[in-house]
Design a protein around this motif. Structure first.
Motif, PDB file in Angstrom:
ATOM      1  N   PRO A 160       4.424  18.512   9.547  1.00 22.15           N
ATOM      2  CA  PRO A 160       3.612  18.137  10.871  1.00 22.15           C
ATOM      3  C   PRO A 160       2.647  16.979  10.785  1.00 22.15           C
ATOM      4  O   PRO A 160       2.381  16.524  11.657  1.00 22.15           O
ATOM      5  CB  PRO A 160       3.476  19.566  11.516  1.00 22.15           C
ATOM      6  N   GLU A 161       2.043  16.928   9.711  1.00 17.31           N
ATOM      7  CA  GLU A 161       0.947  16.051   9.620  1.00 17.31           C
ATOM      8  C   GLU A 161       1.315  14.585   9.733  1.00 17.31           C
ATOM      9  O   GLU A 161       0.522  13.831  10.405  1.00 17.31           O
ATOM     10  CB  GLU A 161       0.007  16.229   8.309  1.00 17.31           C
ATOM     11  N   PHE A 162       2.320  14.293   9.256  1.00 17.40           N
ATOM     12  CA  PHE A 162       2.952  12.965   9.535  1.00 17.40           C
ATOM     13  C   PHE A 162       3.189  12.697  11.003  1.00 17.40           C
ATOM     14  O   PHE A 162       3.085  11.494  11.665  1.00 17.40           O
ATOM     15  CB  PHE A 162       4.130  12.389   8.585  1.00 17.40           C
ATOM     16  N   GLY A 176       0.827  -1.114   0.053  1.00 19.36           N
ATOM     17  CA  GLY A 176       0.040   0.092   0.086  1.00 19.36           C
ATOM     18  C   GLY A 176       0.790   1.331   0.024  1.00 19.36           C
ATOM     19  O   GLY A 176       2.126   1.382   0.030  1.00 19.36           O
ATOM     20  N   ASP A 177      -0.070   2.350   0.165  1.00 17.85           N
ATOM     21  CA  ASP A 177       0.631   3.673  -0.057  1.00 17.85           C
ATOM     22  C   ASP A 177       1.638   4.079   0.974  1.00 17.85           C
ATOM     23  O   ASP A 177       2.458   4.759   0.716  1.00 17.85           O
ATOM     24  CB  ASP A 177      -0.549   4.745  -0.097  1.00 17.85           C
ATOM     25  N   LYS A 227       4.874  12.996  -0.711  1.00 22.59           N
ATOM     26  CA  LYS A 227       4.063  13.616   0.349  1.00 22.59           C
ATOM     27  C   LYS A 227       2.483  13.407   0.079  1.00 22.59           C
ATOM     28  O   LYS A 227       1.675  13.434   0.868  1.00 22.59           O
ATOM     29  CB  LYS A 227       4.383  15.183   0.226  1.00 22.59           C
ATOM     30  N   LYS A 228       2.172  13.503  -1.208  1.00 23.38           N
ATOM     31  CA  LYS A 228       0.777  13.479  -1.825  1.00 23.38           C
ATOM     32  C   LYS A 228       0.328  12.024  -1.354  1.00 23.38           C
ATOM     33  O   LYS A 228      -0.887  11.817  -0.901  1.00 23.38           O
ATOM     34  CB  LYS A 228       0.537  13.684  -3.273  1.00 23.38           C
ATOM     35  N   VAL A 229       1.064  10.978  -1.498  1.00 28.47           N
ATOM     36  CA  VAL A 229       0.755   9.605  -1.306  1.00 28.47           C
ATOM     37  C   VAL A 229       0.698   9.500   0.092  1.00 28.47           C
ATOM     38  O   VAL A 229      -0.467   8.762   0.585  1.00 28.47           O
ATOM     39  CB  VAL A 229       1.780   8.694  -2.116  1.00 28.47           C
ATOM     40  N   GLY A 230       1.470   9.879   0.987  1.00 28.17           N
ATOM     41  CA  GLY A 230       1.530   9.991   2.433  1.00 28.17           C
ATOM     42  C   GLY A 230       0.179  10.729   3.072  1.00 28.17           C
ATOM     43  O   GLY A 230      -0.386  10.026   3.826  1.00 28.17           O
ATOM     44  N   LEU A 280       9.563   6.451  -1.635  1.00 32.75           N
ATOM     45  CA  LEU A 280       9.368   7.389  -2.598  1.00 32.75           C
ATOM     46  C   LEU A 280      10.392   8.640  -2.178  1.00 32.75           C
ATOM     47  O   LEU A 280      10.997   9.379  -2.433  1.00 32.75           O
ATOM     48  CB  LEU A 280       8.294   7.829  -3.184  1.00 32.75           C
ATOM     49  N   MET A 281       9.978   8.893  -0.675  1.00 30.23           N
ATOM     50  CA  MET A 281      10.730  10.064  -0.024  1.00 30.23           C
ATOM     51  C   MET A 281      12.155   9.924  -0.025  1.00 30.23           C
ATOM     52  O   MET A 281      12.894  10.671  -0.275  1.00 30.23           O
ATOM     53  CB  MET A 281      10.130  10.076   1.469  1.00 30.23           C
TER      54      MET A 281
END
Length: 432
Positions: A358-360, A290-291, A315-318, A298-299
């Motif tokens: 920060p969202e991660f 999965g993502d 970042k978009k996938v995360g 990818l990062m």
């Protein structure tokens, strides 16, 4: 370690600045869980010296040895290091006496070789170049045969052997050959670059179950992205590495999931009798498929290549994964690393480490809190059962059981020291 940054909140028209920081898990409860696991480990494996299949890093005794060595680093309890070292010796004896020995990373000689090299680097066993040279000789033909036949699978095929080559100067020659075999066997067209059946591992060696293009970290093209990134980091044929990386990332982007799906990409593409590529079901939230695992890898690739397009995609996938907040909508059933709570939490922590977004960090804190509740109220770590094993026996494996969770806890509680010039345990899982 606490990392701070300013985050804006608009609350009833008032702008408030508050620090965004890593919320440290409740140390007393989780430290107690870890201590209880160590006591149970002592009773089950050190005191009784139970006989286990020694070679498996993911599901067997070698994975226990990795946990034991790191726990020794925390508590300086010599019995744990003795267990780890004796397990390595047992692996050597097993390899020398068996007529047929698995050679995979997950459960065979290439995983043993990687752990031996790691233990030498950490100073847990004496450095012995002759020992490593024996692994070098054995794994050269084994690894290249995997790539020649198209068995790329990280856990059960060629990429697992290449992980060991990355640790050896002598591996450069084999990594070059690997790159050219990747190039030779790739399907390259206007959509980009991909490989068919990259998960032809242990189970599919002589019988192709189905034609597919697997996107996963555990068995598919995400692990190929990882190994290409690390070979590029070694400075080996950087131009070819970059060509293949750009091509495979371009291909993956041609097959996004439907907008209404929870995942950014499917788990795989099945190839029908007409040669058409059919998307599988949306992927789960997990390290293995999965993502989430794809986003971490990818990062790493984007940072290595200094490519903003890849970093933005990562970042978009995360960020797409952040829609999933519960075990139910994430398709999680347990706490283990492979497809459970603590693997998810740790992956978010790695995304924050690489991106500083920060969202991660918030997601990591969210899932660590769920994991803490899970251990305190559903399954204690010292008697941990996973859906893979059922409830007949505890699962103390690194991949799906208590050992993997224990390593995450030691890491998150700040008990394990990281050294810049040394590999960390999470490299086993392609996360660093």
């Amino acid at each position: 370690m606490v990392i701070s940054m300013l985050v804006l909140f608009d609350f009833i028209g008032i702008i408030i600045y508050i620090p965004c920081q890593k919320i440290l898990m409740e140390k007393s409860n989780l430290k107690l869980q870890l201590e209880n696991l160590a006591k149970a480990f002592n009773q089950r494996y050190i005191s009784k010296n139970l006989s286990l299949e020694p070679l498996s890093i993911m599901g067997g005794k070698l994975g226990l040895a990795v946990f034991a060595a790191y726990y020794y680093e925390v508590e300086k309890n010599q019995a744990f290091l003795d267990f780890a070292v004796s397990t390595i010796e047992e692996c050597f004896e097993y390899i020398s006496t068996q007529e047929i020995v698995s050679d995979t990373f997950a459960s065979g000689a290439s995983g043993v070789a990687w752990v031996v090299k790691h233990f030498m680097e950490k100073g847990w066993v004496e450095a012995d170049e002759d020992t490593l040279l024996q692994f070098d000789d054995y794994l050269e033909n084994v690894g290249l045969a995997y790539f020649q036949r198209g068995y790329y699978d990280y856990l059960h095929g060629g990429i697992g052997v290449a992980l060991y080559w990355l640790e050896r100067e002598s591996g450069e020659k084999h990594l070059r050959e690997m790159l050219h075999l990747f190039k030779e066997k790739a399907v390259q067209n206007e959509q980009g670059t991909h490989w068919i059946n990259p998960n032809l591992g242990l189970w599919y060696r002589d019988n192709i179950v189905k034609n597919e293009v697997n996107f996963s970290l555990s068995h598919g093209m995400t692990s190929i992205i990882y190994i290409l990134t690390k070979v590029h980091e070694r400075g080996i044929e950087a131009e070819l590495c970059e060509e293949l990386l750009q091509g495979v990332i371009q291909f993956i982007q041609q097959y996004p999931s439907k907008e209404e799906d929870m995942s950014y990409f499917p788990s795989s593409l099945e190839i029908d009798d007409n040669g058409d590529y059919i998307q599988s079901s949306p992927s789960r939230l997990a390290w293995c498929y999965g993502d989430l695992g794809m986003s971490v890898v990818l990062m790493q690739a984007g940072l290595r290549l200094k490519d903003e397009n890849i970093l933005n995609l990562a970042k978009k996938v995360g960020q797409k994964t952040l829609q999933r907040k519960t075990m139910k909508d994430s398709l999680l059933k347990d706490g283990g690393f492979c497809h459970g709570i603590f693997g998810v939490a740790f992956c978010y922590d790695k995304l924050f480490e690489y991106s500083k977004a920060p969202e991660f960090l918030e997601a990591a804190n969210h899932w660590f809190a769920i994991g803490e509740d899970y251990l305190n109220n559903q399954q204690a770590l010292d008697q941990y059962y996973s859906p893979d094993n059922g409830e007949d026996e505890v699962d103390d494996s690194l991949l799906t059981g208590s050992m993997g969770i224990g390593l995450v806890l030691m890491d998150q509680l700040g008990l394990i020291r990281k050294t810049k010039d040394q590999r960390h345990w999470d490299r086993i899982l392609l996360l660093s």
